[in-house]
Design a protein around this motif. Structure first.
Motif, PDB file in Angstrom:
ATOM      1  N   THR A  71       4.302  -6.728 -39.908  1.00 53.84           N
ATOM      2  CA  THR A  71       3.111  -6.736 -40.108  1.00 53.84           C
ATOM      3  C   THR A  71       2.701  -4.983 -39.904  1.00 53.84           C
ATOM      4  OG1 THR A  71       2.471  -9.090 -39.255  1.00 53.84           O
ATOM      5  CG2 THR A  71       0.321  -7.452 -38.897  1.00 53.84           C
ATOM      6  N   SER A  73      -0.734  -2.211 -38.843  1.00 55.14           N
ATOM      7  CA  SER A  73      -2.266  -2.001 -38.481  1.00 55.14           C
ATOM      8  C   SER A  73      -2.168  -0.226 -38.837  1.00 55.14           C
ATOM      9  CB  SER A  73      -2.194  -3.224 -37.559  1.00 55.14           C
ATOM     10  OG  SER A  73      -0.840  -2.630 -36.424  1.00 55.14           O
ATOM     11  N   GLU A 105      -5.045  -5.237 -40.262  1.00 61.83           N
ATOM     12  CA  GLU A 105      -3.498  -5.994 -40.444  1.00 61.83           C
ATOM     13  C   GLU A 105      -2.894  -6.877 -41.545  1.00 61.83           C
ATOM     14  OE1 GLU A 105      -3.214  -9.059 -37.350  1.00 61.83           O
ATOM     15  OE2 GLU A 105      -3.057  -7.816 -36.068  1.00 61.83           O
ATOM     16  N   PRO A 107      -0.498  -8.325 -43.434  1.00 61.08           N
ATOM     17  CA  PRO A 107       1.155  -8.694 -43.144  1.00 61.08           C
ATOM     18  C   PRO A 107       1.973  -8.516 -44.466  1.00 61.08           C
ATOM     19  CG  PRO A 107      -0.951 -10.534 -43.973  1.00 61.08           C
ATOM     20  CD  PRO A 107      -1.697  -8.827 -43.942  1.00 61.08           C
TER      21      PRO A 107
END
Length: 215
Positions: A71, A73, A105, A107
């Motif tokens: 992930t 960010s 964020e 994914p």
């Protein structure tokens, strides 16, 4: 007695490594191996337990349409202009400039749905063919702060914040392509998926080297 002891020890050692021995005739006959996993001559018949790596991997990911590898960010700061006016009045449009800071964020992972990847090879090495890492869900966006640089007379603060929230989600999604081009995405994703599959394969007795080929 010594000859029997040596044969017993050899049987135990080979069985532990996935090979199985069966007596055919004389203990003096040499052992040979065929590529099929079964072998030999007039001496010992050797069978090794073959692993269907493709089935093992497909079963391991059967419940996963996607596999999250990381992930990423980032915080983004933007100046946004908001305009509003009262219809059917002579009043000019009111403009406000607001600086917003929001956290996003992303994914990232592999799509492992049926038909989206292929496994080839054997105990000397596996090649997994699949698509490169991509977003496996929409980016998560959170407004962190805002600062009114220029205040508009007709601008309502709550209405302005709602409009800003609606603007930053599409912008975060547009920036996803640049995020996926980061040089660390591919090696980190490969390491994560390879580690997951290695653990699964080791339960079967052996984990061959894994390489990835992208469509």
């Amino acid at each position: 007695m010594t000859s029997k002891l040596l044969i017993t020890v050899s049987v135990i050692a080979l069985a532990a490594s996935g090979f199985y021995l069966t007596r055919k005739s004389s203990p003096a006959d040499p052992i040979t191996m065929r590529q099929t996993g079964e072998s030999t001559n007039d001496g010992l018949l050797v069978r090794r337990r073959l692993i269907d790596y493709q089935s093992v991997i497909k079963e391991a990911v059967a419940q996963r349409a996607s596999f999250l590898t990381l992930t990423l960010s980032r915080d983004i700061v933007r100046d946004q202009d908001l305009k509003t006016s009262i219809r059917f009045t002579p009043f000019p449009a009111s403009t406000a400039r607001i600086r917003v800071k929001y956290h996003v964020e992303y994914p990232i992972g592999y799509v492992l749905a049926p038909g989206k990847f292929r496994v080839a090879g054997g105990e000397d090495g596996l090649v997994i063919t699949l698509h490169k890492p991509r977003l496996i869900a929409r980016p998560s966006v959170k407004l962190l702060s805002y600062d009114v640089l220029e205040s508009g007379v007709l601008i309502d603060e709550k209405t302005a914040l709602l409009e800003l929230q609606q603007r930053i989600q599409p912008e975060a999604e547009r920036l996803a392509k640049a995020v996926l081009r980061r040089p660390d995405v591919l090696p980190v994703s490969e390491r994560a998926l390879r580690g997951f599959l290695k653990t699964i394969l080791e339960r079967q007795g052996k984990a061959p080297p894994i390489t990835f080929d992208y469509r």
